[in-house]
Motif scaffolding. Sequence first.
Motif, PDB file in Angstrom:
ATOM      1  N   ASP A 424       0.907  -1.137  -0.080  1.00 59.12           N
ATOM      2  CA  ASP A 424       0.051   0.034  -0.111  1.00 59.12           C
ATOM      3  C   ASP A 424       0.789   1.179  -0.074  1.00 59.12           C
ATOM      4  O   ASP A 424       1.985   1.305   0.724  1.00 59.12           O
ATOM      5  N   HIS A 425       0.293   1.979  -0.792  1.00 60.26           N
ATOM      6  CA  HIS A 425       1.172   3.420  -0.995  1.00 60.26           C
ATOM      7  C   HIS A 425       1.560   4.041   0.414  1.00 60.26           C
ATOM      8  O   HIS A 425       0.704   4.181   1.199  1.00 60.26           O
ATOM      9  N   ASN A 426       2.773   4.468   0.719  1.00 59.31           N
ATOM     10  CA  ASN A 426       3.001   5.196   2.019  1.00 59.31           C
ATOM     11  C   ASN A 426       4.247   6.155   1.709  1.00 59.31           C
ATOM     12  O   ASN A 426       5.261   5.562   1.819  1.00 59.31           O
ATOM     13  N   PHE A 427       3.803   7.439   1.500  1.00 59.88           N
ATOM     14  CA  PHE A 427       5.125   8.189   0.920  1.00 59.88           C
ATOM     15  C   PHE A 427       5.027   9.519   1.732  1.00 59.88           C
ATOM     16  O   PHE A 427       5.449  10.569   1.431  1.00 59.88           O
ATOM     17  N   GLY A 428       4.314   9.742   2.732  1.00 55.59           N
ATOM     18  CA  GLY A 428       3.995  11.251   3.344  1.00 55.59           C
ATOM     19  C   GLY A 428       5.125  11.401   4.618  1.00 55.59           C
ATOM     20  O   GLY A 428       6.023  10.675   4.534  1.00 55.59           O
ATOM     21  N   TYR A 429       4.613  12.422   5.373  1.00 56.11           N
ATOM     22  CA  TYR A 429       5.948  12.940   6.268  1.00 56.11           C
ATOM     23  C   TYR A 429       6.035  12.117   7.379  1.00 56.11           C
ATOM     24  O   TYR A 429       7.171  12.324   8.011  1.00 56.11           O
ATOM     25  N   LEU A 430       5.069  11.572   7.954  1.00 54.87           N
ATOM     26  CA  LEU A 430       5.364  10.654   8.934  1.00 54.87           C
ATOM     27  C   LEU A 430       6.386   9.399   8.664  1.00 54.87           C
ATOM     28  O   LEU A 430       7.083   9.058   9.859  1.00 54.87           O
ATOM     29  N   ILE A 431       6.754   8.975   7.467  1.00 52.13           N
ATOM     30  CA  ILE A 431       7.795   8.070   7.332  1.00 52.13           C
ATOM     31  C   ILE A 431       9.053   8.896   7.497  1.00 52.13           C
ATOM     32  O   ILE A 431      10.115   8.241   7.647  1.00 52.13           O
ATOM     33  N   TYR A 432       9.204  10.181   7.624  1.00 51.64           N
ATOM     34  CA  TYR A 432      10.369  10.836   8.129  1.00 51.64           C
ATOM     35  C   TYR A 432      10.620  11.033   9.438  1.00 51.64           C
ATOM     36  O   TYR A 432      11.773  11.370   9.887  1.00 51.64           O
ATOM     37  N   ARG A 433       9.476  11.479  10.243  1.00 51.80           N
ATOM     38  CA  ARG A 433       9.620  11.948  11.423  1.00 51.80           C
ATOM     39  C   ARG A 433       8.237  11.463  12.054  1.00 51.80           C
ATOM     40  O   ARG A 433       7.291  12.123  12.032  1.00 51.80           O
ATOM     41  N   ALA A 434       8.269  10.162  12.516  1.00 47.03           N
ATOM     42  CA  ALA A 434       7.089   9.507  13.331  1.00 47.03           C
ATOM     43  C   ALA A 434       6.620  10.227  14.443  1.00 47.03           C
ATOM     44  O   ALA A 434       5.394  10.258  14.682  1.00 47.03           O
ATOM     45  N   SER A 435       7.389  10.993  15.173  1.00 46.61           N
ATOM     46  CA  SER A 435       6.923  11.707  16.256  1.00 46.61           C
ATOM     47  C   SER A 435       5.868  12.811  15.795  1.00 46.61           C
ATOM     48  O   SER A 435       5.854  13.476  16.880  1.00 46.61           O
TER      49      SER A 435
END
Length: 567
Positions: A424-435
């Motif tokens: 499943d597509h997952n490309f947003g900002y939380l993959i860079y900073r989950a916190s």
Amino acid sequence: MAQPQVDEWCDAFAATHYVQVSDTQYAAIPREVRGVPHYTVPGVHAYLDDYENGLERARGLIGVTQGHWTVDSLQCLPFGPYTERLAPHIAESSDPTTSKNFRNPDDRTYADGRAFQVDASCPDVSIFREPLVSCVAITAPQDNIFAQCQPFLTSVLGAAAVVARHARTAYRLAHAHAQLPRAVSRPREELQLQHRLCAGLHAGDAPPPGCNHFLPLCVMAMLNAILPASHAMATRVIWDAYSRGPALCAKAMRAQAAAGEPAVGRSLPEMVAAGELPEESLEEARRFWAPFARANASVNAWARLEPLLLAILEADGSYDNSLATLDAFWAANDQLLRGVAWLAASPDGHKAPEHPSPLAGVRSWTQVRAEHLTPVFVGSTNPQTGKHTPARASLVGVMPMGLQGLLHGLMGAARDETVVVQYDHNFGYLIYRASAAPDIMTSKNRERSSKAISCVNVDGDEPAFGTREEKVKMCKLHRAAWAANLDYVRPLCTRIAPPRSDERRARGDRGAVDYIKERKRDLDAVGVHMKQEHDAAALFHAAAVQQPRPPPRPPPAGAPAQSGGSR
């Protein structure tokens, strides 16, 4: 992970907690694999058994016998024959290196308005070039360094390489009786066979002798990764027939081999006839394959993809690439990024693609531009028109970790019928900073500051990273994508192989190696040599004695004869 998903993983591990090691004994699986691993380990995770058994077979073929305590693995170099490290655009007033001495004045080509990087490559040798593939730019508040198509293009090139290598594998399987030497390469014939195998997979035709349906299924999964089924966040990339087909085909191949029949697997129509796939899945697969099978070569997507596959097969991993070769490679990439993408989205190769394709309304493949390739990192609403633009992935490809998940899924599908090759597509900002998740509240159950939920930990990032409302929407989609992708890899993580023999598990044992080093230092301190050192010295001596010595070179004409006296 949400608590219900944690409970599902716990139930799956409880069912496989003990592994039978003999007729009378069971052993608990290692503590380190009881959960979601950071990486999988050959010899521990059962879906990698074919990989490990292949390396063990290779040890025997090359003569690595018992007593050699090496650990065998296949590794990739951290670099390749192609480059894509282009210096990003920056404001000229923001470049602190302009007046510095370490900046070579002779290397100022393409330097104005670009960030200085000592290892940046020249655009002339890049395989993804502007203006179609935009470089990273940090010149305005709305510039987002993460909203780039380069990660997606990395997976596109990797998937294309997999397709090319599968074509060569299928060709060698079909001509196994000819015992072709490794140096023999027929790229065009290999790709023609690959196209015929993929066509037969959808039509229900039997593969040529030596081939099977599993290889074209892997190829179609990679083509589907290049041209995703959807571009929206948290939606599936692979069509159902290509995601479930590999495991079903491998299951049929195992049954055929057990019955003494040729292990060719099943085509997609045969899976539908057997009740393993619904008719709708077959229709989806045929619609996806249709642009690659058009009779008119000018609107055939395979004809536009073939130059890139030919370039990969002809190069065969060579690093000796001229500028003409790199120009041809970029031209082949341009054909893929624009021609293949548009023809695959067009209903008939002439009409413009329709919604929800990112190319909706684009009337020709020549009109595909950088704005179509660049992903929409976060949704936004136009303040004048009120039109909302949702987040979407790049026109082609998936994120690199998504391609890795698909490749591991194909490996697992060869051994486990429950594996689904999906992402499943997952490309947003939380993959860079989950916190930075905005749904995490303070201890007083209040919203956190805009800096706390910023991808780059700064205030005022709305022009580049979206408003709080859009971030909340993306956060929800992130969590849905994480949950789905974890479910896809769960069969790979929960099937643990029985422990290997003591001899195999002792290879590369760090404790044993440290003990040997310590003993070697003690022996060296007292001047005692090990048996291996004596054996090595004897082999070197024998090699030196047996080496034929060249005859003495005669002195040049007219040179005086040298006496034996000292100088």
